[in-house]
Design a protein around this motif. Structure first.
Motif, mmCIF file in Angstrom:
data_model
loop_
_atom_site.group_PDB
_atom_site.id
_atom_site.type_symbol
_atom_site.label_atom_id
_atom_site.label_comp_id
_atom_site.label_asym_id
_atom_site.label_seq_id
_atom_site.Cartn_x
_atom_site.Cartn_y
_atom_site.Cartn_z
ATOM 1 N N SER A 60 0.828 -1.207 0.000
ATOM 2 C CA SER A 60 0.000 0.000 0.000
ATOM 3 C C SER A 60 0.863 1.257 0.000
ATOM 4 C CB SER A 60 -0.915 0.002 1.228
ATOM 5 O OG SER A 60 -1.773 -1.121 1.208
ATOM 6 N N LYS A 116 2.148 1.711 -3.547
ATOM 7 C CA LYS A 116 1.092 2.132 -4.469
ATOM 8 C C LYS A 116 0.734 3.607 -4.269
ATOM 9 C CE LYS A 116 -1.118 -2.402 -4.951
ATOM 10 N NZ LYS A 116 -2.332 -3.214 -4.628
ATOM 11 N N VAL A 128 -6.657 3.990 -2.258
ATOM 12 C CA VAL A 128 -6.222 2.733 -1.653
ATOM 13 C C VAL A 128 -6.737 2.674 -0.218
ATOM 14 C CG1 VAL A 128 -4.253 1.298 -1.001
ATOM 15 C CG2 VAL A 128 -4.141 2.682 -3.091
ATOM 16 N N LEU A 146 -7.194 -0.041 3.299
ATOM 17 C CA LEU A 146 -6.773 -1.301 3.898
ATOM 18 C C LEU A 146 -8.012 -2.065 4.330
ATOM 19 C CD1 LEU A 146 -4.548 -3.204 4.892
ATOM 20 C CD2 LEU A 146 -4.683 -2.058 7.104
#
Length: 301
Positions: free
Chosen positions: A206, A209, A265, A267
């Motif tokens: 992450s 990204k 993005v 989680l």
């Protein structure tokens, strides 16, 4: 052959350390060693190669391990069936988690299990990142584990529990602390504290990204598997760290959490297990975990 002999053998086989296995079984090391010797004498085979530095399974021990697990599992299932007939669910469920990242999922799950399943004992095993969790689930040393999603493994089922946006943890004296929302591109000159590539944590992926979307490749200043230790390193000025919004109240002194402008993005927290390989107690804990699921959650595997 007694069940406690098998339980002792399994503990030593999984820990590969007599002292750790004894602590796990809440017994002294000497009685555990005697127990293993009795089992080896009954089987007529050495199950472990022992030295002053290490303990390793012999070929016979490796061959015996899955059968020992099956016998113990069947015995537990039989006991649970008897107790279930009286309306009680009993057992022990080994749950893996990854520390500070499960701040919003592990505590309520544990509380609900204690309230609803008073005869179910949870063994909480910390610092279990996703890749290791999948290995331990399939190996049988964990019954259930919190993981980052998605998980690409056809042998493992998952349930989404929660989704969190990302932000960044900064040293308290960082120039960007005064900003309410930080653009990651403004941190391109900073070092980043993140998990090792070998750990299989979704945090590193992450971070990469999000930084790529912001137009740069992060310079990794330090790798560490424990997220809270990562924040302690940030507080000491080692770098900055991409974290989820839930760590805001948990940041140590000397560090500050700030949201970032990117929301592409997220989680995804979830729980994972191996279908068909569990106990009544494990399945009951999964049912409780599903009650904590995010509205958009679903099964995967």
């Amino acid at each position: 052959m007694e069940i406690r002999w098998l339980e002792g053998f399994i503990a030593v086989a999984e820990e590969l350390h007599f002292s750790n296995a004894a602590a796990r079984l809440d017994m002294q090391q000497s009685p555990l060693s005697q127990l293993i010797r009795r089992l080896e004498k009954e089987l007529g085979q050495r199950l472990f190669d022992r030295s002053t530095r290490s303990v390793e399974l012999t070929a016979a021990g490796q061959a015996f391990l899955p059968h020992a697990r099956e016998i113990v599992a069947r015995t537990i299932a039989a006991r649970q069936a008897v107790d279930a007939a009286e309306g009680e669910i009993v057992g022990r469920v080994r749950v893996g988690f990854s520390g500070v990242l499960n701040y919003s999922t592990l505590p309520p799950l544990t509380r609900m299990v204690h309230e609803r399943l008073p005869h179910v004992h949870l063994d909480l095993v910390g610092r279990i990142l996703t890749r290791d969790a999948l290995i331990q689930l399939q190996r049988g040393s964990l019954d259930l584990s919190f993981v980052g999603l998605p998980v690409n493994n056809p042998d493992v089922a998952t349930r989404l529990i929660n989704k969190e946006a990302f932000g960044v943890v900064l040293p308290a004296d960082h120039p960007m602390v005064g900003e309410k929302i930080v653009h990651l591109g403004d941190l391109s000159g900073d070092g980043f504290v993140t998990t090792p590539e070998s750990s299989g944590s979704v945090f590193r992926d992450s971070t990469l990204k999000l930084c790529a979307e912001a137009g740069f490749t992060p310079r990794i200043s330090q790798e560490v598997t424990d997220p809270y230790v990562a924040m302690l390193l940030v507080a000491e000025g080692v770098g900055v760290a991409v974290m989820t919004e839930g760590v805001g109240p948990l940041t140590p002194p000397g560090s500050v959490y700030r949201p970032i402008r990117q929301d592409s993005v997220e989680l995804s927290h979830g729980v994972a297990w191996v279908p068909g390989a569990g106990t009544t107690a494990r399945d009951a804990v999964i049912e409780i975990a599903e009650e904590l699921s995010a509205p958009t959650g679903g099964d995967g595997g």
